[in-house]
Motif scaffolding. Structure first.
Motif, PDB file in Angstrom:
ATOM      1  N   ASN A 116     -99.526 -27.603   0.955  1.00 14.82           N
ATOM      2  CA  ASN A 116     -98.334 -27.577   0.103  1.00 14.82           C
ATOM      3  C   ASN A 116     -97.736 -26.179  -0.023  1.00 14.82           C
ATOM      4  N   ARG A 117     -98.540 -25.169   0.236  1.00  9.80           N
ATOM      5  CA  ARG A 117     -98.083 -23.786   0.092  1.00  9.80           C
ATOM      6  C   ARG A 117     -97.480 -23.245   1.379  1.00  9.80           C
ATOM      7  N   GLY A 118     -97.537 -24.014   2.461  1.00  7.22           N
ATOM      8  CA  GLY A 118     -96.963 -23.576   3.729  1.00  7.22           C
ATOM      9  C   GLY A 118     -95.453 -23.746   3.755  1.00  7.22           C
ATOM     10  N   GLY A 119     -94.804 -23.021   4.667  1.00  2.00           N
ATOM     11  CA  GLY A 119     -93.352 -23.121   4.793  1.00  2.00           C
ATOM     12  C   GLY A 119     -92.597 -22.547   3.603  1.00  2.00           C
ATOM     13  N   ALA A 120     -93.204 -21.576   2.899  1.00  2.00           N
ATOM     14  CA  ALA A 120     -92.558 -20.972   1.722  1.00  2.00           C
ATOM     15  C   ALA A 120     -91.372 -20.104   2.127  1.00  2.00           C
ATOM     16  N   LEU A 121     -90.385 -20.075   1.278  1.00  2.00           N
ATOM     17  CA  LEU A 121     -89.203 -19.234   1.522  1.00  2.00           C
ATOM     18  C   LEU A 121     -89.362 -17.828   0.944  1.00  2.00           C
ATOM     19  N   GLY A 122     -90.379 -17.654   0.136  1.00  2.00           N
ATOM     20  CA  GLY A 122     -90.609 -16.343  -0.470  1.00  2.00           C
ATOM     21  C   GLY A 122     -91.940 -16.327  -1.192  1.00  2.00           C
ATOM     22  N   PHE A 123     -92.221 -15.221  -1.865  1.00  2.00           N
ATOM     23  CA  PHE A 123     -93.470 -15.082  -2.621  1.00  2.00           C
ATOM     24  C   PHE A 123     -93.259 -14.068  -3.737  1.00  2.00           C
ATOM     25  N   ARG A 124     -94.166 -14.092  -4.701  1.00  2.00           N
ATOM     26  CA  ARG A 124     -94.096 -13.146  -5.823  1.00  2.00           C
ATOM     27  C   ARG A 124     -94.562 -11.758  -5.374  1.00  2.00           C
ATOM     28  N   LEU A 125     -93.952 -10.726  -5.975  1.00  2.00           N
ATOM     29  CA  LEU A 125     -94.297  -9.353  -5.592  1.00  2.00           C
ATOM     30  C   LEU A 125     -95.747  -9.009  -5.921  1.00  2.00           C
ATOM     31  N   GLU A 126     -96.343  -9.710  -6.920  1.00  2.00           N
ATOM     32  CA  GLU A 126     -97.750  -9.440  -7.252  1.00  2.00           C
ATOM     33  C   GLU A 126     -98.661  -9.726  -6.066  1.00  2.00           C
ATOM     34  N   THR A 127     -98.183 -10.564  -5.125  1.00  2.00           N
ATOM     35  CA  THR A 127     -98.988 -10.900  -3.941  1.00  2.00           C
ATOM     36  C   THR A 127     -99.313  -9.653  -3.125  1.00  2.00           C
ATOM     37  N   LEU A 128     -98.412  -8.682  -3.127  1.00  2.00           N
ATOM     38  CA  LEU A 128     -98.623  -7.464  -2.341  1.00  2.00           C
ATOM     39  C   LEU A 128     -99.862  -6.706  -2.813  1.00  2.00           C
ATOM     40  N   THR A 129    -100.142  -6.739  -4.109  1.00  2.00           N
ATOM     41  CA  THR A 129    -101.307  -6.016  -4.639  1.00  2.00           C
ATOM     42  C   THR A 129    -102.615  -6.714  -4.286  1.00  2.00           C
ATOM     43  N   LYS A 130    -102.545  -7.962  -3.830  1.00  2.00           N
ATOM     44  CA  LYS A 130    -103.750  -8.727  -3.488  1.00  2.00           C
ATOM     45  C   LYS A 130    -104.123  -8.603  -2.009  1.00  2.00           C
ATOM     46  N   LEU A 131    -103.245  -7.986  -1.225  1.00  2.00           N
ATOM     47  CA  LEU A 131    -103.515  -7.875   0.212  1.00  2.00           C
ATOM     48  C   LEU A 131    -104.794  -7.101   0.495  1.00  2.00           C
ATOM     49  N   LYS A 132    -105.014  -6.026  -0.253  1.00  2.00           N
ATOM     50  CA  LYS A 132    -106.201  -5.203  -0.001  1.00  2.00           C
ATOM     51  C   LYS A 132    -107.488  -5.876  -0.482  1.00  2.00           C
TER      52      LYS A 132
END
Length: 274
Positions: A116-132
Motif C-alpha cells: 500500500n505504501r508503494g507508488g507514493a507521490l511524495g514523503f514527509r521530510l522527517e523521513t530524511l532523518t531516518k535514512l542513516k
C-alpha cells in the motif's frame, strides 16, 4: 531612570529586595506614632521608608529592566530568524536538493513495491532523518550511504554542489526552536505587561507625587529650591548688568555724535568768516 546607574544587575537586586506590605505598614505606623521615630530608624528601615514613597515601584522597575533587556533579545531573535530565512530560501532554490528528494522517493517506492505504501507521490521530510538509521544487508552501510552512492552515479559533483548551494542550513539545524519561541514569548508578554501598567495609570500626578515626604526628601527639596533661587538671582543680575552696559554704550555713542556735530559746525563757521 539612568541605565548607567541602574543596570540590569542592580535592578534585579532591587526587585528581590522590595519590602512586603506588612513591613512598610509597620514602619509607617512607627514613624507616625513617634515624633522622632524617623531619626531612630536603622539603615534597612530607612531604606524601606524611602522607597515606599515611590508609587508602583515594582512595576516601574520591571518595565525599566525590560527596556534594557529588549535590544539584546531582539538582536538575538533577528539573527536566528535571518539564518532560518536564508536556509529555507537555499533549500527551495537548490536543484541538487530536489534531486536528492527524487532519488529518495524512487528508492522508497522500489522498496515498497507491491504494498500500500508503494507508488507514493511524495514523503514527509522527517523521513530524511531516518535514512542513516535504516541499515542495509551490507555491514556498516545504511540507506543514507546508498542514496549518496546513487547520487554520485548520476552526477559526481552533486554532493559538493549541495553544500555550496545551502551554506546556512547547517547553522539553522543547530538552532533551538523552543528557545526561539521562548524569547518571542518573553518579548510579547513583557510588552503586554508594560502596556497594561501604562493603561492603569489614570492620573499622571500619581506617578510623581509620593505618598509621604521623609525628612531626607524635605531637605533635598529645600536644597533644590535654594539652588533654583540662586540661579534665578544670578540670571537677573546678569540681565541687569547687560542692560546697564547697553545703556552706557548708547549714551557714549550719543555724546560722540554730538561732539562730532559741533566740530563740523565750528569748522564751517570758520570757513565762512574767512
Amino acid at each position: 531612570m539612568n541605565s548607567t546607574i541602574l543596570n540590569i544587575d542592580k535592578l534585579t537586586t532591587l526587585l528581590k529586595s522590595l519590602p512586603e506590605a506588612k513591613e512598610v505598614e509597620a514602619i509607617n505606623s512607627y514613624v507616625d506614632n513617634n515624633p522622632e521615630g524617623e531619626s531612630n530608624l536603622g539603615k534597612v528601615e530607612e531604606f524601606i521608608l524611602e522607597i515606599s514613597t515611590i508609587p508602583q515601584l515594582e512595576t516601574r522597575l520591571k518595565c525599566f529592566m525590560y527596556q534594557q533587556q529588549l535590544p539584546s533579545v531582539l538582536e538575538s531573535i533577528q539573527k536566528q530568524l535571518e539564518i532560518l530565512s536564508l536556509a529555507m530560501q537555499e533549500i527551495n532554490n537548490s536543484k541538487d536538493f530536489k534531486r536528492v528528494l527524487f532519488v529518495v522517493l524512487a528508492i522508497g517506492n522500489t522498496l515498497n513495491a507491491g504494498s500500500n505504501r508503494g507508488g507514493a507521490l511524495g514523503f514527509r521530510l522527517e523521513t530524511l532523518t531516518k535514512l542513516k538509521d535504516t541499515k542495509t544487508s551490507e555491514t556498516g552501510v545504511t540507506l543514507l550511504h546508498f542514496v549518496a552512492q546513487k547520487l554520485a552515479e548520476i552526477d559526481p559533483e552533486s554532493q559538493l554542489n549541495l553544500v555550496k548551494q545551502m551554506p546556512h542550513v547547517e547553522a539553522a539545524a543547530k538552532l533551538y526552536l523552543d528557545e526561539l519561541k521562548k524569547d518571542l514569548n518573553f518579548v510579547k508578554n513583557n510588552i503586554k505587561e508594560c502596556q497594561n501598567a501604562l493603561h492603569s495609570v489614570k492620573d499622571l500626578s500619581v506617578i510623581v507625587k509620593p505618598a509621604r515626604t521623609t525628612k531626607k526628601q524635605a531637605a533635598m527639596d529645600e536644597q533644590i529650591r535654594a539652588k533654583h533661587a540662586r540661579n534665578q538671582s544670578s540670571s537677573n543680575n546678569s540681565a541687569g548688568t547687560t542692560n546697564t552696559t547697553t545703556n552706557t554704550n548708547t549714551n557714549t555713542n550719543a555724546i560722540n555724535q554730538t561732539i562730532n556735530g559741533l566740530v563740523i559746525k565750528s569748522s564751517k563757521q570758520q570757513q565762512y568768516q574767512q
